[in-house]
Design an enzyme around this catalytic site. Structure first.
Site, PDB file in Angstrom:
ATOM      1  N   ASP A 274      38.113  43.373  48.405  1.00 31.29           N
ATOM      2  CA  ASP A 274      38.820  43.900  47.242  1.00 31.29           C
ATOM      3  C   ASP A 274      40.113  43.107  47.180  1.00 31.29           C
ATOM      4  O   ASP A 274      40.988  43.262  48.051  1.00 31.29           O
ATOM      5  CB  ASP A 274      39.098  45.399  47.442  1.00 31.29           C
ATOM      6  CG  ASP A 274      39.925  45.983  46.300  1.00 31.29           C
ATOM      7  OD1 ASP A 274      40.442  45.215  45.469  1.00 31.29           O
ATOM      8  OD2 ASP A 274      40.067  47.223  46.261  1.00 31.29           O
ATOM      9  N   VAL A 275      40.229  42.245  46.182  1.00 30.78           N
ATOM     10  CA  VAL A 275      41.380  41.331  46.171  1.00 30.78           C
ATOM     11  C   VAL A 275      42.716  42.057  45.997  1.00 30.78           C
ATOM     12  O   VAL A 275      43.779  41.465  46.195  1.00 30.78           O
ATOM     13  CB  VAL A 275      41.241  40.217  45.097  1.00 30.78           C
ATOM     14  CG1 VAL A 275      40.054  39.313  45.400  1.00 30.78           C
ATOM     15  CG2 VAL A 275      41.149  40.802  43.688  1.00 30.78           C
TER      16      VAL A 275
ATOM     17  N   ASN B 210      39.187  34.528  40.211  1.00 33.22           N
ATOM     18  CA  ASN B 210      38.463  34.963  39.009  1.00 33.22           C
ATOM     19  C   ASN B 210      38.278  36.479  38.932  1.00 33.22           C
ATOM     20  O   ASN B 210      38.123  37.017  37.836  1.00 33.22           O
ATOM     21  CB  ASN B 210      37.092  34.251  38.994  1.00 33.22           C
ATOM     22  CG  ASN B 210      36.119  34.899  38.043  1.00 33.22           C
ATOM     23  OD1 ASN B 210      36.207  34.713  36.830  1.00 33.22           O
ATOM     24  ND2 ASN B 210      35.191  35.699  38.575  1.00 33.22           N
TER      25      ASN B 210
ATOM     26  N   TYR C 139      46.640  44.327  31.105  1.00 35.34           N
ATOM     27  CA  TYR C 139      45.793  43.127  31.128  1.00 35.34           C
ATOM     28  C   TYR C 139      46.587  41.912  30.639  1.00 35.34           C
ATOM     29  O   TYR C 139      46.580  40.853  31.261  1.00 35.34           O
ATOM     30  CB  TYR C 139      44.553  43.363  30.252  1.00 35.34           C
ATOM     31  CG  TYR C 139      43.472  42.325  30.403  1.00 35.34           C
ATOM     32  CD1 TYR C 139      42.591  42.346  31.492  1.00 35.34           C
ATOM     33  CD2 TYR C 139      43.314  41.310  29.463  1.00 35.34           C
ATOM     34  CE1 TYR C 139      41.597  41.381  31.628  1.00 35.34           C
ATOM     35  CE2 TYR C 139      42.323  40.352  29.590  1.00 35.34           C
ATOM     36  CZ  TYR C 139      41.462  40.391  30.664  1.00 35.34           C
ATOM     37  OH  TYR C 139      40.475  39.435  30.798  1.00 35.34           O
TER      38      TYR C 139
END
Ligand SMILES: NC(=O)c1ccc[n+]([C@@H]2O[C@H](COP(=O)([O-])OP(=O)(O)OC[C@H]3O[C@@H](n4cnc5c(N)ncnc54)[C@H](O)[C@@H]3O)[C@@H](O)[C@H]2O)c1
Length: 278
Positions: free
Chosen positions: A68-69, A95, A161
């Site tokens: 989990d980045v 990504n 976002y």
């Protein structure tokens, strides 16, 4: 005959969509690919598919890593898994990502905001920092960050976002300048709308109107994951040897378009040449 030097690429969010297309492209180009994803089972199945060679992958040896980045310990372990296995890291593609809630701003909660920034922005920072430790020692490396049209212009309701994707652009430039004399290039891609599960989920949830979207794109269609993968492949390659700190739009003309009204219609491109001249 001497073996060609091995090139190792780490791609986050590689189990699906754009990341999976990148994994196929990089494996097909002869890289050893490490597919990192929060969904380990899917990433492992993808690595197995690449190793089966059905995607034209050369040499096999591709591996999956669970990460989990958004979690620092996961990212540190992810990069350590790459060096434990291959002893080097040539390409990092940041990504992994999720979509925004599209809720009106007045209804947006801080937890979702923080989580989104944590995945896209902090995750990208952590992975670049860990990869940078190895690349600085090697004296070479390429990092490709995935931004978005949302990082270059305002998309209403996508506060987190957009902020994350704009932050990725800023971080790409600062890392590129800091590491330019270490042989490390850092670039970003800003895709437009791409036909992946992420976009399909938005459409199913009624958060985007596909017909309206297409009318906003000069090319009149969504991008294909393979088209984004090709851009990442180029930026990571020696052919892009003098390119660093750049942001490459891969968006069918979305970002270039600034006229009033639609950019495209079913009847034909609006701003195009007379049909009789075609
Ligand atoms: N699809 C588009 O239209 C579009 C446009 C511009 C930018 N992007 C960006 O491209 C990237 C990939 O998007 P996609 O459309 O392929 O999405 P997707 O949902 O198809 O795939 C994303 C992958 O990332 C993984 N992932 C999610 N959260 C993670 C985490 N915390 N740690 C590790 N892995 C995680 C998922 O499991 C999945 O395999 C994202 O950064 C997205 O913001 C997508």
């Amino acid at each position: 005959m001497t073996e060609p030097p091995m090139t190792v690429s780490l791609i986050t969010g590689a189990a699906d969509g754009i990341g999976w297309a990148m994994a196929r492209r990089f494996a097909g180009g002869g890289h050893r690919v490490v597919l990192a994803d929060i969904d380990h089972d899917k990433a492992a199945a993808r690595a197995a598919a690449l190793n089966g060679g059905t995607d034209g992958s050369a040499g096999g040896g591709h591996i999956a890593v669970a990460a989990d980045v958004a979690k620092e310990a996961d990212v540190v372990a992810m990069v350590a898994a790459v060096t434990d296995r291959w002893g080097r890291l040539d390409v990092l593609v940041n990504n992994a990502g999720i979509g925004d809630s599209h809720l009106p701003t007045l209804d947006q909660g801080v937890e979702a905001f923080d989580r989104l920034l944590r995945i896209h922005l902090t995750g990208g920072f952590l992975a670049a920092r860990e990869a940078g430790r190895i690349m600085v020692r090697q004296g070479c490396g390429a990092i490709v960050n995935v931004s978005s049209i949302a990082g270059l212009g305002g998309l209403p309701r996508r506060n987190a976002y957009g902020a994350a994707k704009a932050g990725i652009v800023a971080m790409t430039r600062s890392l590129a300048c800091e590491w330019a004399d270490c042989g490390i290039r850092v670039n970003a891609i800003a895709p437009g709308y791409v036909g992946t599960d992420l976009v399909q989920r938005l459409e199913q949830a009624g958060r985007i109107d596909m017909d309206r979207l297409k009318r906003r794109i000069p090319m009149g269609r969504l991008g294909r994951p393979e088209e984004i993968a090709e851009a990442a492949w180029f930026l990571a390659s020696p052919q892009a040897g003098y390119i660093t700190g750049s942001v490459l739009s891969v968006d069918g003309g979305w970002h270039a378009f600034a006229d009033a009204g639609d950019a495209w219609s079913e009847a034909g491109p609006l701003a195009s040449v007379d049909p009789q001249r075609r």
